[in-house]
Design a protein around this motif. Structure first.
Motif, PDB file in Angstrom:
ATOM      1  N   GLU A  83       0.825  -1.215   0.000  1.00  0.00           N
ATOM      2  CA  GLU A  83       0.000   0.000   0.000  1.00  0.00           C
ATOM      3  C   GLU A  83       0.857   1.263   0.000  1.00  0.00           C
ATOM      4  O   GLU A  83       0.476   2.271  -0.583  1.00  0.00           O
ATOM      5  N   THR A  84       2.030   1.204   0.604  1.00  0.00           N
ATOM      6  CA  THR A  84       2.929   2.344   0.609  1.00  0.00           C
ATOM      7  C   THR A  84       3.459   2.600  -0.796  1.00  0.00           C
ATOM      8  O   THR A  84       3.492   3.744  -1.259  1.00  0.00           O
ATOM      9  N   VAL A  85       3.875   1.546  -1.469  1.00  0.00           N
ATOM     10  CA  VAL A  85       4.371   1.680  -2.842  1.00  0.00           C
ATOM     11  C   VAL A  85       3.266   2.203  -3.750  1.00  0.00           C
ATOM     12  O   VAL A  85       3.507   3.084  -4.584  1.00  0.00           O
ATOM     13  N   LEU A  86       2.063   1.693  -3.566  1.00  0.00           N
ATOM     14  CA  LEU A  86       0.936   2.140  -4.374  1.00  0.00           C
ATOM     15  C   LEU A  86       0.645   3.625  -4.129  1.00  0.00           C
ATOM     16  O   LEU A  86       0.382   4.380  -5.078  1.00  0.00           O
ATOM     17  N   GLN A  87       0.728   4.061  -2.878  1.00  0.00           N
ATOM     18  CA  GLN A  87       0.504   5.467  -2.551  1.00  0.00           C
ATOM     19  C   GLN A  87       1.570   6.364  -3.189  1.00  0.00           C
ATOM     20  O   GLN A  87       1.265   7.437  -3.697  1.00  0.00           O
ATOM     21  N   VAL A  88       2.821   5.924  -3.178  1.00  0.00           N
ATOM     22  CA  VAL A  88       3.911   6.697  -3.782  1.00  0.00           C
ATOM     23  C   VAL A  88       3.723   6.780  -5.298  1.00  0.00           C
ATOM     24  O   VAL A  88       3.908   7.847  -5.890  1.00  0.00           O
ATOM     25  N   VAL A  89       3.339   5.682  -5.925  1.00  0.00           N
ATOM     26  CA  VAL A  89       3.101   5.689  -7.372  1.00  0.00           C
ATOM     27  C   VAL A  89       1.951   6.635  -7.712  1.00  0.00           C
ATOM     28  O   VAL A  89       2.037   7.416  -8.668  1.00  0.00           O
ATOM     29  N   LYS A  90       0.884   6.592  -6.920  1.00  0.00           N
ATOM     30  CA  LYS A  90      -0.230   7.516  -7.141  1.00  0.00           C
ATOM     31  C   LYS A  90       0.220   8.962  -6.978  1.00  0.00           C
ATOM     32  O   LYS A  90      -0.211   9.841  -7.716  1.00  0.00           O
ATOM     33  N   GLY A  91       1.094   9.203  -6.003  1.00  0.00           N
ATOM     34  CA  GLY A  91       1.607  10.551  -5.791  1.00  0.00           C
ATOM     35  C   GLY A  91       2.425  11.057  -6.965  1.00  0.00           C
ATOM     36  O   GLY A  91       2.305  12.220  -7.361  1.00  0.00           O
ATOM     37  N   VAL A  92       3.254  10.197  -7.529  1.00  0.00           N
ATOM     38  CA  VAL A  92       4.062  10.597  -8.689  1.00  0.00           C
ATOM     39  C   VAL A  92       3.165  10.855  -9.899  1.00  0.00           C
ATOM     40  O   VAL A  92       3.361  11.834 -10.622  1.00  0.00           O
ATOM     41  N   ILE A  93       2.172  10.008 -10.098  1.00  0.00           N
ATOM     42  CA  ILE A  93       1.238  10.217 -11.210  1.00  0.00           C
ATOM     43  C   ILE A  93       0.481  11.521 -11.018  1.00  0.00           C
ATOM     44  O   ILE A  93       0.299  12.291 -11.970  1.00  0.00           O
ATOM     45  N   LEU A  94       0.061  11.796  -9.778  1.00  0.00           N
ATOM     46  CA  LEU A  94      -0.617  13.058  -9.492  1.00  0.00           C
ATOM     47  C   LEU A  94       0.299  14.250  -9.776  1.00  0.00           C
ATOM     48  O   LEU A  94      -0.138  15.250 -10.353  1.00  0.00           O
ATOM     49  N   ALA A  95       1.556  14.146  -9.391  1.00  0.00           N
ATOM     50  CA  ALA A  95       2.499  15.238  -9.627  1.00  0.00           C
ATOM     51  C   ALA A  95       2.631  15.535 -11.113  1.00  0.00           C
ATOM     52  O   ALA A  95       2.631  16.700 -11.528  1.00  0.00           O
ATOM     53  N   TYR A  96       2.732  14.503 -11.930  1.00  0.00           N
ATOM     54  CA  TYR A  96       2.864  14.737 -13.368  1.00  0.00           C
ATOM     55  C   TYR A  96       1.556  15.198 -13.997  1.00  0.00           C
ATOM     56  O   TYR A  96       1.562  15.946 -14.977  1.00  0.00           O
ATOM     57  N   ALA A  97       0.418  14.811 -13.429  1.00  0.00           N
ATOM     58  CA  ALA A  97      -0.867  15.320 -13.922  1.00  0.00           C
ATOM     59  C   ALA A  97      -0.991  16.809 -13.615  1.00  0.00           C
ATOM     60  O   ALA A  97      -1.429  17.591 -14.477  1.00  0.00           O
ATOM     61  N   VAL A  98      -0.592  17.216 -12.412  1.00  0.00           N
ATOM     62  CA  VAL A  98      -0.615  18.640 -12.061  1.00  0.00           C
ATOM     63  C   VAL A  98       0.335  19.419 -12.962  1.00  0.00           C
ATOM     64  O   VAL A  98       0.009  20.507 -13.443  1.00  0.00           O
ATOM     65  N   SER A  99       1.519  18.852 -13.212  1.00  0.00           N
ATOM     66  CA  SER A  99       2.472  19.503 -14.109  1.00  0.00           C
ATOM     67  C   SER A  99       1.885  19.677 -15.500  1.00  0.00           C
ATOM     68  O   SER A  99       2.063  20.728 -16.126  1.00  0.00           O
ATOM     69  N   ALA A 100       1.188  18.665 -15.983  1.00  0.00           N
ATOM     70  CA  ALA A 100       0.593  18.737 -17.316  1.00  0.00           C
ATOM     71  C   ALA A 100      -0.440  19.860 -17.391  1.00  0.00           C
ATOM     72  O   ALA A 100      -0.463  20.619 -18.364  1.00  0.00           O
ATOM     73  N   VAL A 101      -1.257  19.991 -16.357  1.00  0.00           N
ATOM     74  CA  VAL A 101      -2.272  21.041 -16.353  1.00  0.00           C
ATOM     75  C   VAL A 101      -1.611  22.419 -16.321  1.00  0.00           C
ATOM     76  O   VAL A 101      -1.983  23.318 -17.086  1.00  0.00           O
ATOM     77  N   VAL A 102      -0.624  22.597 -15.449  1.00  0.00           N
ATOM     78  CA  VAL A 102       0.062  23.889 -15.353  1.00  0.00           C
ATOM     79  C   VAL A 102       0.757  24.225 -16.677  1.00  0.00           C
ATOM     80  O   VAL A 102       0.694  25.369 -17.147  1.00  0.00           O
ATOM     81  N   LEU A 103       1.408  23.246 -17.279  1.00  0.00           N
ATOM     82  CA  LEU A 103       2.101  23.509 -18.541  1.00  0.00           C
ATOM     83  C   LEU A 103       1.131  23.760 -19.698  1.00  0.00           C
ATOM     84  O   LEU A 103       1.439  24.535 -20.605  1.00  0.00           O
ATOM     85  N   TYR A 140       7.184  22.816 -11.505  1.00  0.00           N
ATOM     86  CA  TYR A 140       8.018  21.920 -10.690  1.00  0.00           C
ATOM     87  C   TYR A 140       7.611  21.971  -9.226  1.00  0.00           C
ATOM     88  O   TYR A 140       7.310  20.951  -8.606  1.00  0.00           O
ATOM     89  N   VAL A 141       7.618  23.167  -8.692  1.00  0.00           N
ATOM     90  CA  VAL A 141       7.408  23.335  -7.250  1.00  0.00           C
ATOM     91  C   VAL A 141       5.980  22.973  -6.853  1.00  0.00           C
ATOM     92  O   VAL A 141       5.763  22.237  -5.877  1.00  0.00           O
ATOM     93  N   PHE A 142       5.005  23.459  -7.590  1.00  0.00           N
ATOM     94  CA  PHE A 142       3.613  23.224  -7.221  1.00  0.00           C
ATOM     95  C   PHE A 142       3.236  21.753  -7.331  1.00  0.00           C
ATOM     96  O   PHE A 142       2.530  21.224  -6.467  1.00  0.00           O
ATOM     97  N   SER A 143       3.693  21.077  -8.368  1.00  0.00           N
ATOM     98  CA  SER A 143       3.343  19.665  -8.513  1.00  0.00           C
ATOM     99  C   SER A 143       3.995  18.816  -7.423  1.00  0.00           C
ATOM    100  O   SER A 143       3.362  17.904  -6.879  1.00  0.00           O
ATOM    101  N   CYS A 144       5.221  19.128  -7.060  1.00  0.00           N
ATOM    102  CA  CYS A 144       5.865  18.405  -5.960  1.00  0.00           C
ATOM    103  C   CYS A 144       5.208  18.726  -4.626  1.00  0.00           C
ATOM    104  O   CYS A 144       5.065  17.862  -3.759  1.00  0.00           O
ATOM    105  N   PHE A 145       4.783  19.975  -4.467  1.00  0.00           N
ATOM    106  CA  PHE A 145       4.080  20.393  -3.258  1.00  0.00           C
ATOM    107  C   PHE A 145       2.782  19.606  -3.082  1.00  0.00           C
ATOM    108  O   PHE A 145       2.514  19.054  -2.008  1.00  0.00           O
ATOM    109  N   VAL A 146       1.971  19.543  -4.128  1.00  0.00           N
ATOM    110  CA  VAL A 146       0.699  18.825  -4.064  1.00  0.00           C
ATOM    111  C   VAL A 146       0.937  17.339  -3.817  1.00  0.00           C
ATOM    112  O   VAL A 146       0.278  16.716  -2.987  1.00  0.00           O
ATOM    113  N   SER A 147       1.896  16.773  -4.509  1.00  0.00           N
ATOM    114  CA  SER A 147       2.206  15.358  -4.339  1.00  0.00           C
ATOM    115  C   SER A 147       2.700  15.066  -2.922  1.00  0.00           C
ATOM    116  O   SER A 147       2.297  14.080  -2.305  1.00  0.00           O
ATOM    117  N   GLY A 148       3.562  15.928  -2.397  1.00  0.00           N
ATOM    118  CA  GLY A 148       4.047  15.757  -1.032  1.00  0.00           C
ATOM    119  C   GLY A 148       2.928  15.836  -0.017  1.00  0.00           C
ATOM    120  O   GLY A 148       2.899  15.081   0.962  1.00  0.00           O
TER     121      GLY A 148
END
Length: 125
Positions: A4-24, A49-57
């Motif tokens: 579940e931890t690995v799954l949560q981290v993978v979801k977080g990375v996917i979320l970070a790149y989705a946020v990056s895509a929207v901002v870009l 960079y900063v906002f997507s990592c912030f949201v993911s974190g």
């Protein structure tokens, strides 16, 4: 590490790149509609960079108990690592611009850490 931890981290990375895509995409729209300067474009990329990592974190550390800032740092570091590897694959001259590599790492890790720190006072769900 638990599944579940690995799954949560993978979801977080996917979320970070989705946020990056929207901002870009918003940045590309602004660039298309108006003649914005190169400084605005660079600032928008740094913001992505900063906002997507912030949201993911924030999202990942919300589900973890204890040391939430470290979960944020992990999310920023993973975001940066994927970004770096992708850049190396697409553009093999990535190491000719070393001065740009370290600030991007610092921004990603700091954004993720800040997101985790804002979750530190809250209980895990």
């Amino acid at each position: 590490m638990k599944k579940e931890t690995v799954l949560q981290v993978v979801k977080g990375v996917i979320l970070a790149y989705a946020v990056s895509a929207v901002v870009l995409l918003v940045l590309a729209f602004l660039l298309f509609q108006w003649d914005v300067s190169e400084g605005v474009v660079r600032g928008g990329i740094v913001f992505a960079y900063v906002f997507s990592c912030f949201v993911s974190g924030m999202v990942v550390s919300r589900c973890r108990s204890g040391r939430k800032y470290l979960w944020g740092i992990l999310m920023g570091a993973l975001y940066y690592l994927i970004l770096l590897v992708t850049s190396m694959i697409c553009n093999r001259t990535v190491f000719t611009s070393i001065p740009g590599i370290l600030p991007a790492l610092f921004l990603c890790v700091s954004g993720g850490m800040l997101g985790g720190m804002l979750q530190a006072g809250r209980r895990s769900s």
